[in-house]
Motif scaffolding. Structure first.
Motif, PDB file in Angstrom:
ATOM      1  N   LEU A 155      59.804 -95.347-140.115  1.00 27.81           N
ATOM      2  CA  LEU A 155      58.774 -94.357-140.399  1.00 27.81           C
ATOM      3  C   LEU A 155      59.224 -92.961-139.978  1.00 27.81           C
ATOM      4  O   LEU A 155      59.061 -91.997-140.728  1.00 27.81           O
ATOM      5  N   ALA A 156      59.809 -92.865-138.799  1.00 27.07           N
ATOM      6  CA  ALA A 156      60.303 -91.568-138.327  1.00 27.07           C
ATOM      7  C   ALA A 156      61.391 -91.038-139.255  1.00 27.07           C
ATOM      8  O   ALA A 156      61.408 -89.848-139.590  1.00 27.07           O
ATOM      9  N   SER A 157      62.283 -91.911-139.679  1.00 31.94           N
ATOM     10  CA  SER A 157      63.348 -91.508-140.595  1.00 31.94           C
ATOM     11  C   SER A 157      62.777 -91.043-141.929  1.00 31.94           C
ATOM     12  O   SER A 157      63.218 -90.036-142.489  1.00 31.94           O
ATOM     13  N   ALA A 158      61.795 -91.755-142.437  1.00 26.37           N
ATOM     14  CA  ALA A 158      61.173 -91.380-143.713  1.00 26.37           C
ATOM     15  C   ALA A 158      60.458 -90.033-143.588  1.00 26.37           C
ATOM     16  O   ALA A 158      60.493 -89.219-144.520  1.00 26.37           O
ATOM     17  N   MET A 159      59.835 -89.792-142.450  1.00 30.69           N
ATOM     18  CA  MET A 159      59.144 -88.514-142.254  1.00 30.69           C
ATOM     19  C   MET A 159      60.140 -87.361-142.146  1.00 30.69           C
ATOM     20  O   MET A 159      59.900 -86.276-142.664  1.00 30.69           O
ATOM     21  N   MET A 160      61.273 -87.606-141.485  1.00 32.74           N
ATOM     22  CA  MET A 160      62.265 -86.542-141.323  1.00 32.74           C
ATOM     23  C   MET A 160      62.965 -86.202-142.642  1.00 32.74           C
ATOM     24  O   MET A 160      63.406 -85.078-142.828  1.00 32.74           O
ATOM     25  N   THR A 161      63.055 -87.166-143.534  1.00 38.44           N
ATOM     26  CA  THR A 161      63.706 -86.913-144.820  1.00 38.44           C
ATOM     27  C   THR A 161      62.701 -86.563-145.904  1.00 38.44           C
ATOM     28  O   THR A 161      63.086 -86.414-147.061  1.00 38.44           O
ATOM     29  N   ALA A 162      61.444 -86.459-145.553  1.00 39.27           N
ATOM     30  CA  ALA A 162      60.370 -86.137-146.500  1.00 39.27           C
ATOM     31  C   ALA A 162      60.364 -87.096-147.682  1.00 39.27           C
ATOM     32  O   ALA A 162      60.243 -86.693-148.834  1.00 39.27           O
ATOM     33  N   ALA A 163      60.488 -88.387-147.378  1.00 38.22           N
ATOM     34  CA  ALA A 163      60.477 -89.407-148.425  1.00 38.22           C
ATOM     35  C   ALA A 163      59.088 -89.510-149.034  1.00 38.22           C
ATOM     36  O   ALA A 163      58.080 -89.200-148.393  1.00 38.22           O
ATOM     37  N   SER A 164      59.043 -89.961-150.268  1.00 42.42           N
ATOM     38  CA  SER A 164      57.757 -90.151-150.929  1.00 42.42           C
ATOM     39  C   SER A 164      56.989 -91.268-150.222  1.00 42.42           C
ATOM     40  O   SER A 164      57.596 -92.117-149.560  1.00 42.42           O
ATOM     41  N   PRO A 165      55.673 -91.291-150.369  1.00 47.76           N
ATOM     42  CA  PRO A 165      54.891 -92.341-149.694  1.00 47.76           C
ATOM     43  C   PRO A 165      55.327 -93.756-150.080  1.00 47.76           C
ATOM     44  O   PRO A 165      55.386 -94.641-149.226  1.00 47.76           O
TER      45      PRO A 165
END
Length: 106
Positions: free
Chosen positions: A65-75
């Protein structure tokens, strides 16, 4: 990838988890019939493995989740990454137990 790995992991877990449960129930039944006490190690292992897998799953999901937030991944991508990370510790243990229990000769 479109969630293919998540579907494959979920399907694998869906097939292998009941096999592990059946093999363990078979061992417990045999131990009960024969009056054996050797099954206590397997019972302890069942519980401790689940606790370890749950802890590992929480950590992996948080990192994903932290990685996805840092890379601005889509939901959708973030949800898939978190789901895959959370499922991996359980799948690893279930596959290992299925091989180990199926290889035993009673």
């Amino acid at each position: 990838m479109g969630g293919r790995q998540l579907r494959r992991d979920a399907f694998s877990l869906w097939l292998e988890a009941p096999l592990v449960i059946a093999l363990r129930c078979h061992e417990m039944g045999l131990a009960a019939l024969t009056g054996s006490t050797q099954n206590s190690a397997e019972m302890t292992r069942m519980v401790t493995e689940k606790m370890a897998a749950a802890a590992e799953s929480v950590v992996a999901a948080n990192f994903a989740l932290a990685s996805a937030m840092m890379t601005a991944a889509s939901p959708g991508t973030a949800a898939r990454a978190v789901s895959e990370a959370a499922m991996k510790p359980y799948g690893k243990r279930v596959r290992r137990n299925a091989r180990r229990l199926a290889a035993r000769k009673n």
